[in-house]
Design an enzyme around this catalytic site. Structure first.
Site, PDB file in Angstrom:
ATOM      1  N   ASP A 143      33.066  38.945  44.354  1.00  0.00           N
ATOM      2  CA  ASP A 143      31.883  39.786  44.546  1.00  0.00           C
ATOM      3  C   ASP A 143      31.079  39.352  45.783  1.00  0.00           C
ATOM      4  O   ASP A 143      29.886  39.101  45.698  1.00  0.00           O
ATOM      5  CB  ASP A 143      31.033  39.679  43.267  1.00  0.00           C
TER       6      ASP A 143
ATOM      7  N   ASN B 107      35.834  28.904  40.927  1.00  0.00           N
ATOM      8  CA  ASN B 107      34.801  29.682  40.244  1.00  0.00           C
ATOM      9  C   ASN B 107      35.455  30.778  39.414  1.00  0.00           C
ATOM     10  O   ASN B 107      36.256  31.568  39.924  1.00  0.00           O
ATOM     11  CB  ASN B 107      33.850  30.337  41.256  1.00  0.00           C
ATOM     12  N   GLU B 108      35.137  30.788  38.132  1.00  0.00           N
ATOM     13  CA  GLU B 108      35.547  31.834  37.197  1.00  0.00           C
ATOM     14  C   GLU B 108      37.017  32.235  37.282  1.00  0.00           C
ATOM     15  O   GLU B 108      37.331  33.418  37.476  1.00  0.00           O
ATOM     16  CB  GLU B 108      34.664  33.073  37.368  1.00  0.00           C
TER      17      GLU B 108
ATOM     18  N   TYR C 273      25.531  35.931  31.926  1.00  0.00           N
ATOM     19  CA  TYR C 273      24.718  37.126  32.215  1.00  0.00           C
ATOM     20  C   TYR C 273      24.254  37.830  30.946  1.00  0.00           C
ATOM     21  O   TYR C 273      24.174  39.042  30.910  1.00  0.00           O
ATOM     22  CB  TYR C 273      25.505  38.058  33.153  1.00  0.00           C
TER      23      TYR C 273
ATOM     24  N   GLU D 147      25.052  29.969  37.051  1.00  0.00           N
ATOM     25  CA  GLU D 147      24.624  31.330  37.408  1.00  0.00           C
ATOM     26  C   GLU D 147      23.912  31.975  36.230  1.00  0.00           C
ATOM     27  O   GLU D 147      24.384  31.896  35.100  1.00  0.00           O
ATOM     28  CB  GLU D 147      25.827  32.221  37.763  1.00  0.00           C
TER      29      GLU D 147
ATOM     30  N   TRP E 208      21.239  32.799  39.988  1.00  0.00           N
ATOM     31  CA  TRP E 208      22.088  33.644  40.830  1.00  0.00           C
ATOM     32  C   TRP E 208      21.259  34.822  41.279  1.00  0.00           C
ATOM     33  O   TRP E 208      20.842  35.588  40.455  1.00  0.00           O
ATOM     34  CB  TRP E 208      23.320  34.129  40.052  1.00  0.00           C
TER      35      TRP E 208
ATOM     36  N   LYS F 297      20.829  40.470  43.205  1.00  0.00           N
ATOM     37  CA  LYS F 297      20.302  39.440  42.297  1.00  0.00           C
ATOM     38  C   LYS F 297      19.502  38.372  43.035  1.00  0.00           C
ATOM     39  O   LYS F 297      19.072  37.381  42.437  1.00  0.00           O
ATOM     40  CB  LYS F 297      21.435  38.790  41.490  1.00  0.00           C
TER      41      LYS F 297
END
Ligand code: BDP
Length: 593
Positions: free
Chosen positions: A168, A408-409, A469, A505, A550, A569
């Site tokens: 992203d 990351n992720e 989130y 985040e 984030w 964000k």
């Protein structure tokens, strides 16, 4: 590889400026030998991404090869010695020629590389430098790429972005950091590795140094400076191919965010009794450790307050900008932060140097973002390890760097494969590799909730990092319930793994100027309340190591219906104007305890 510097033996000439460019969508460049020089299409500023600079020529979303050329001359004083071309980064692949001769290539973005070009340049001539940069990513690269076909294969047309990415943020292309011509003596220092250790009130700086010739006829002298004063001199011991030793600093001033004290080390290389090279390093003495549920800095519990960031700004794209670096550090100080993560790739070394001077704690991330194990190959693993080797090699002497983030992720794509035995082995190998290069810093891996509690990202790390989130993508609008889920999840994770947890985040897209008196997504108030809800939960749990919002600022992403041109964000806009949340965060982080 040492960061380029000027001193009595070393000369660094910055080749930043206006270069010429030509796109190569049809792969004509190599065939037609553009490395001997080509007819340019336009000028471009280096450093800087091509996308926004040249959007009028149709390059906003260009993915592929772009050729660069410039001319440079080499002063005679440099020609007597060796000279190198140093690139801060070229994203993501670069081939380099000097006067039509191949100088070298580098794969992988966001990290520096250099080539010895001493035998390729000529005196009394403007030398031609040609670079072919390719921003195409594949399954094997770090980060991975994705094609439109893959989106269809996954039945995820709705997730497809333009250009297609697995991550992203915008996959800007170009020469993003300065290109420098460096003159170095024939015999020179090549690598220096410092490791600080604390022993009661004293600091011990262990060091190892490598030179490009045999150390047999060589001698290495060290001088340690505190401010202007030389407080210690020492002769390093030669052992095998390197020099090593340690410096004991009595009553040492330890480095910390409150007092980022730096010592200056001078390494002087003597060959056959004559001084031939010198290198200066600024460093701090500090120790980072994990004990039970706590992250400790110099023996004291540490709580990280800060952001996930991006290298991203109007027109520059990912190009290095000194004013933007200064502004960002000033804003982070103003808001009361003490830390940031280099999400989702290594940032310019100039940023890490400023973090050393300004006392910021950095979680330093390699560019392995959103790995999809359906497509991971042995080559991906090899490139991943190489990127870690280069990152640790570049940043290991910075006191500000307190942890390595190895990805990351992973598993946001290809969940099933991300939980396979293969993936577990992969992470063990990456973890062990990082440890083999640096045992002094903890390793972490920011995770998303998709893989559940068995996510390998909780196991092969020293402390856990979570990107969450609740209240945004999950349970939007209902912060009370979102908060309950979040708290429960953190408690369960701690119960299971007994490791400190950092929230890497959390946040909400926020359109500056949108307001409401009730919880409404996208308003400035919603962002402020969501962040405060997370603060309250995180700070009430004893095993939490910190909170990274984030994001620091709005940033460009590939085009997608979920993004209003930018990921919104940011607590600051892309131009660094504060949103409402900036003021409540500042009040919270700077409050008297
Ligand atoms: C997280 C990713 C980050 C995204 C963020 C978001 O780590 O890169 O920008 O989500 O959706 O999962 O804003």
């Amino acid at each position: 590889m040492l960061y380029p510097q000027n001193n009595r033996f070393r000369t660094t000439i910055d080749l930043s400026g206006f270069w010429q460019i030509r796109s190569d969508a049809n792969d004509d460049g190599l065939k037609n030998e553009w490395f001997h020089g080509f007819t340019p299409e336009a000028e471009i500023a280096v450093p800087g991404s091509w996308n926004e600079q040249l959007s009028e020529l149709g390059y906003m979303n260009y993915v592929g090869k772009m050729w660069y050329q410039t001319r440079f001359s080499v002063p005679d004083t440099l020609r007597e010695n060796r000279h190198f071309l140093h690139f801060g980064s070229a994203d993501f692949h670069a081939l380099v020629w000097v006067n039509g001769n191949f100088a070298g290539e580098h794969s992988g973005g966001y990290l520096p590389f250099e080539f010895d070009i001493s035998d390729l340049t000529e005196s009394a001539k403007d030398n031609l430098l040609v670079v072919c940069v390719d921003n195409l990513l594949t399954h094997d690269t770090i980060p991975q790429g994705i094609t439109e076909e893959n989106f269809r294969e996954f039945n995820k047309e709705r997730d497809q972005s333009f250009p297609s990415t697995v991550f992203d943020f915008f996959a800007y292309g170009g020469i993003h950091r300065p290109v420098k011509l460096i003159g170095m003596p024939q015999s020179h220092l090549q690598k220096i590795r410092l490791e600080p250790v604390i022993s009661a009130a004293d600091g011990i700086l262990k060091y190892r140094a490598e030179i490009n010739v045999s150390p047999r006829n060589a001698r290495l002298e060290l001088a340690l400076f505190n401010g202007e004063n030389c407080i210690m001199r020492q002769q390093a011991e030669a052992s095998g191919e390197e020099f090593s030793g340690e410096l004991k600093i009595e009553n040492c001033k330890f480095w910390s965010p409150e007092n980022p004290h730096l010592y200056r080390l001078r390494f002087t290389l003597h060959v056959n009794g004559e001084a031939v090279d010198e290198y200066f390093l600024e460093t701090g003495v500090r120790e980072i450790r994990i004990e039970g549920e706590k992250l400790l800095l110099n023996g004291r519990p540490l709580f990280l307050k800060g952001f996930g960031k991006h290298e991203d700004f109007d027109v520059l794209g990912k190009g290095l900008s000194h004013p933007v670096i200064v502004k960002d550090f000033q804003l982070m100080k103003w808001i009361g932060a003490n830390s940031f993560r280099t999400s989702h790739y290594p940032y310019a070394e100039e940023i890490i140097q400023m973090a050393d001077r300004m006392g910021f704690l950095v979680v330093d991330e390699v560019a392995a973002v959103s790995l999809n194990f359906k497509y991971v190959t042995g080559k991906t693993l090899e490139n991943h390890k190489q990127a870690i080797t280069e990152l640790i090699g570049r940043d290991c002497n910075h006191p500000s760097v307190i942890a390595w983030s190895i990805a990351n992720e992973p598993g946001i794509w290809g969940e099933e494969e991300a939980l396979s035995d293969y993936a577990r082995k992969y992470w063990k190998e990456i973890y062990d590799h990082s440890k083999s290069l640096d045992v002094s810093r903890p390793v972490t891996l920011p995770t998303c909730p998709r893989l559940g509690e068995e996510d390998p990202g909780y196991k092969f790390v020293d402390f856990i990092s979570v990107n969450r989130y609740w209240g945004w993508y999950e349970i939007p609008g209902n912060l009370e319930e979102a908060g309950n889920f979040f708290r429960k999840e953190l408690e369960n994770l701690y119960e299971k793994y007994k490791k400190p947890i950092l929230v890497t985040e959390f946040g909400a897209d926020t359109i500056e100027g949108e307001h409401a008196t009730y919880p409404q997504l996208f308003t400035e108030e919603y962002q402020a309340i969501l962040i405060q809800t997370y603060f309250d939960i995180i700070e009430s749990l004893p095993f939490m190591a910190g909170e990274h919002i984030w994001n620091f600022a709005d940033f460009r992403t590939a085009q997608h219906h979920r993004r209003l041109v930018l990921n919104k964000k940011g607590v600051f806009t892309r131009q660094r104007q504060p949103k409402v949340a900036a003021f409540s965060i500042r009040k919270h982080w700077l409050r008297e305890k």
